[in-house]
Design an enzyme around this catalytic site. Structure first.
Site, PDB file in Angstrom:
ATOM      1  N   SER A  94     -11.636  12.448 -22.362  1.00  0.00           N
ATOM      2  CA  SER A  94     -12.633  11.534 -22.740  1.00  0.00           C
ATOM      3  C   SER A  94     -14.093  12.149 -22.792  1.00  0.00           C
ATOM      4  CB  SER A  94     -12.810  10.256 -22.141  1.00  0.00           C
ATOM      5  OG  SER A  94     -12.989  10.373 -20.750  1.00  0.00           O
TER       6      SER A  94
ATOM      7  N   TYR B 126     -21.284  26.456  -4.613  1.00  0.00           N
ATOM      8  CA  TYR B 126     -19.994  25.997  -5.264  1.00  0.00           C
ATOM      9  C   TYR B 126     -18.855  26.777  -4.825  1.00  0.00           C
ATOM     10  CZ  TYR B 126     -17.192  24.147  -9.216  1.00  0.00           C
ATOM     11  OH  TYR B 126     -16.104  23.760  -9.858  1.00  0.00           O
TER      12      TYR B 126
HETATM   13  P1  NAD Z   1     -16.433  15.245 -17.179  1.00  0.00           P
HETATM   14  O1  NAD Z   1     -16.962  14.577 -16.278  1.00  0.00           O
HETATM   15  O2  NAD Z   1     -16.961  15.546 -18.387  1.00  0.00           O
HETATM   16  O3  NAD Z   1     -14.655  14.836 -17.511  1.00  0.00           O
HETATM   17  C1  NAD Z   1     -13.853  14.090 -16.496  1.00  0.00           C
HETATM   18  C2  NAD Z   1     -12.690  13.704 -17.025  1.00  0.00           C
HETATM   19  O4  NAD Z   1     -11.982  13.098 -16.311  1.00  0.00           O
HETATM   20  C3  NAD Z   1     -13.102  12.362 -18.047  1.00  0.00           C
HETATM   21  O5  NAD Z   1     -12.221  12.181 -19.313  1.00  0.00           O
HETATM   22  C4  NAD Z   1     -12.509  11.196 -16.950  1.00  0.00           C
HETATM   23  O6  NAD Z   1     -12.539  10.059 -17.734  1.00  0.00           O
HETATM   24  C5  NAD Z   1     -11.604  11.894 -16.555  1.00  0.00           C
HETATM   25  N1  NAD Z   1     -11.468  11.287 -15.310  1.00  0.00           N
HETATM   26  C6  NAD Z   1     -12.174  10.937 -13.963  1.00  0.00           C
HETATM   27  N2  NAD Z   1     -11.299  10.515 -13.211  1.00  0.00           N
HETATM   28  C7  NAD Z   1     -10.283  10.074 -13.653  1.00  0.00           C
HETATM   29  C8  NAD Z   1      -8.971   9.447 -12.936  1.00  0.00           C
HETATM   30  N3  NAD Z   1      -8.957   8.711 -11.632  1.00  0.00           N
HETATM   31  N4  NAD Z   1      -8.097   9.002 -13.879  1.00  0.00           N
HETATM   32  C9  NAD Z   1      -7.950   9.409 -14.963  1.00  0.00           C
HETATM   33  N5  NAD Z   1      -8.997  10.065 -15.647  1.00  0.00           N
HETATM   34  C10 NAD Z   1     -10.175  10.507 -14.893  1.00  0.00           C
HETATM   35  O7  NAD Z   1     -15.973  16.791 -16.375  1.00  0.00           O
HETATM   36  P2  NAD Z   1     -15.967  18.152 -16.894  1.00  0.00           P
HETATM   37  O8  NAD Z   1     -17.120  19.027 -16.541  1.00  0.00           O
HETATM   38  O9  NAD Z   1     -15.305  18.316 -18.429  1.00  0.00           O
HETATM   39  O10 NAD Z   1     -14.641  18.600 -16.020  1.00  0.00           O
HETATM   40  C11 NAD Z   1     -13.323  18.791 -16.277  1.00  0.00           C
HETATM   41  C12 NAD Z   1     -12.898  20.190 -15.620  1.00  0.00           C
HETATM   42  O11 NAD Z   1     -13.486  21.320 -15.942  1.00  0.00           O
HETATM   43  C13 NAD Z   1     -13.172  19.983 -14.111  1.00  0.00           C
HETATM   44  O12 NAD Z   1     -11.907  20.604 -13.342  1.00  0.00           O
HETATM   45  C14 NAD Z   1     -14.380  20.771 -13.846  1.00  0.00           C
HETATM   46  O13 NAD Z   1     -14.413  21.428 -12.506  1.00  0.00           O
HETATM   47  C15 NAD Z   1     -13.904  21.704 -14.751  1.00  0.00           C
HETATM   48  N6  NAD Z   1     -15.429  22.756 -15.072  1.00  0.00           N
HETATM   49  C16 NAD Z   1     -16.505  22.195 -15.529  1.00  0.00           C
HETATM   50  C17 NAD Z   1     -17.628  23.178 -15.631  1.00  0.00           C
HETATM   51  C18 NAD Z   1     -18.776  22.312 -15.649  1.00  0.00           C
HETATM   52  O14 NAD Z   1     -19.924  22.922 -15.602  1.00  0.00           O
HETATM   53  N7  NAD Z   1     -19.138  21.274 -16.284  1.00  0.00           N
HETATM   54  C19 NAD Z   1     -17.264  24.423 -15.578  1.00  0.00           C
HETATM   55  C20 NAD Z   1     -16.161  24.902 -15.359  1.00  0.00           C
HETATM   56  C21 NAD Z   1     -15.043  23.922 -14.889  1.00  0.00           C
END
Ligand code: NAD
Length: 395
Positions: free
Chosen positions: A50, A234
């Site tokens: 989402s 990190y």
């Molecule tokens: P975000 O917070 O934008 O998205 C998290 C998603 O997980 C949302 O869709 C939320 O509804 C869902 N979610 C959370 N808890 C949940 C649960 N219990 N059940 C079902 N859905 C649930 O986060 P993001 O930054 O897009 O992170 C996504 C992945 O990418 C993570 O593994 C993160 O470590 C990785 N990542 C992020 C970055 C960054 O800088 N943002 C960089 C590299 C990798």
């Protein structure tokens, strides 16, 4: 009612339905223009669909590959004067846009760690799609309730000794110092339980046991490594321990499900402002400096640009381009030596007086507000709106 941002440090308590819709539409437009996917998937499950990287993945799957998508998320509908969460509005906008182009899209809102949600998703796959051919794991969660009822809380701490470094004070954009405590053994273990690979593998096992995943399916999860500057918070912190576990799990999935032909990958993405990342201390200042350097060098990307490159150039659904350790490196531009040398030079000098010279504070906050549907061009923020918006597939 009129909806305006209510910011509390790294959180915004409100979200704007039309702004979120605009944000999703912009991402769809980007994908339609830039997507170049060969052998794209046709039936995709996105866990964490989402916001952030998961939403960008869902948009690429649907509008770049023409795939049917099932999204799993944990979001909140509006109640009275309280707005829904941004992820709720994003998903409503996504489903409407998909329906306009006859693309199948359904969403399950609930706890992805639970057996109930896994069962619900599998029933939906069997009923509507038969099997999925790709599973994207993009959860960023603060806690997990395990099958036996134990609640694990993830923490953002260093390991070994306490760590002190410069920090952006999000209340007033001043630069101060922040000390991050070293985690206890239990805290490291709990973070690995939440953000490591155990649940990803549980999903693949559940899908395989139910015969709801195609032979030769591809699955991938997202990770971050970052530069040495952020290692203590990190990669060598609690979250890094969880990411190392996630990396190991990719190998385990490919090995354990070899007979099913399933390939598992890790995509190491760029550091970006998302709801998950803005909560990590020290990282927001690093990102604001990084944004300014990468924008100056013409290398800056957001989630949608990153995932479009993953699906296209990095060929995640074909002969995926990986480094020597089997990782797909979407952080290749962030970690270019000339980018990091400039980030380090600025990091040494940055203070409250020169913060706007060395860091892209405006860009940081612009991304932050836009995540919640604010500060979007072409949206009338004076308009009275009903905050209650339905997602077509959620009764
Ligand atoms: P975000 O917070 O934008 O998205 C998290 C998603 O997980 C949302 O869709 C939320 O509804 C869902 N979610 C959370 N808890 C949940 C649960 N219990 N059940 C079902 N859905 C649930 O986060 P993001 O930054 O897009 O992170 C996504 C992945 O990418 C993570 O593994 C993160 O470590 C990785 N990542 C992020 C970055 C960054 O800088 N943002 C960089 C590299 C990798």
């Amino acid at each position: 009612m009129k909806i305006s941002p209510k910011v509390r440090e790294f959180l915004c308590l409100t979200a704007h339905p039309e702004g979120c819709q605009k944000n999703v539409e912009n991402q769809i437009t980007y994908v339609k223009k830039h997507s170049e996917v060969k052998n794209g998937p046709k039936k995709v499950l996105i866990i964490g669909a989402s916001t952030g990287y998961g939403l960008a993945s869902r948009i690429n799957a649907a509008f770049g590959c023409g795939a049917a998508t099932i999204g799993v998320m944990f979001e909140r509908q509006a109640a009275g004067k309280r707005t829904a969460t941004a992820g709720w509005y994003n998903t409503a906008a996504f489903e409407h846009a998909a329906a306009n182009e006859d693309l199948y899209a359904k969403t399950v809102n609930g706890d992805a760690f639970s057996k109930e949600v896994k069962d619900q998703v599998i029933d939906l796959i069997k009923k509507d799609l038969g099997k999925v051919d790709a599973v994207i794991y993009s959860l960023a969660a603060p806690r997990r309730t395990a099958e036996d009822g134990t609640v694990y809380q993830s923490v953002l701490k260093t390991t070994g000794e306490d760590f002190t470094n410069k920090n952006l004070n999000l209340k007033d954009n001043t630069i101060g110092e922040k000390t991050i405590e070293a985690a206890t053994e239990e805290e490291v273990e709990a973070t690995v339980k939440v953000m490591g690979g155990e649940d990803w593998k549980a999903w693949i096992r559940a899908l395989t046991d139910a015969d709801a995943i195609e032979e030769d399916a591809v699955t991938f999860a997202y990770s971050y490594i970052g530069p040495e500057l952020t290692y203590p918070i990190y990669f060598e912190g609690t979250i890094g321990a969880a990411k190392k576990h996630l990396h190991k799990t990719a190998g385990e999935i490919s090995e354990e499900f070899k007979e099913n032909g399933i390939s598992a990958y890790i995509s190491v993405n760029k550091g970006l402002v998302t709801q998950a990342s803005s909560a990590i201390p020290i990282v927001p200042l690093y990102m604001a400096v990084l944004y300014s350097v990468m924008k100056e060098k013409g290398l800056h990307e957001g989630c949608i640009e990153q995932i479009t490159r993953l699906f296209g150039e990095k060929a995640v659904f074909g002969q995926a381009e990986t480094d020597g350790q089997g990782l797909i490196r979407l952080d290749d531009w962030e970690l270019k030596p000339e980018v990091q040398a400039e980030v380090e030079r600025r990091w040494e000098k940055i203070n409250t007086e020169n913060v706007r010279e060395y860091a892209d504070i405006e860009g940081y906050w612009e991304d932050f507000y836009q995540m919640f549907g604010f500060h979007m061009d072409g949206v009338d923020y004076e308009k009275d709106l009903d905050p209650s918006v339905n997602i077509p597939s959620i009764p």
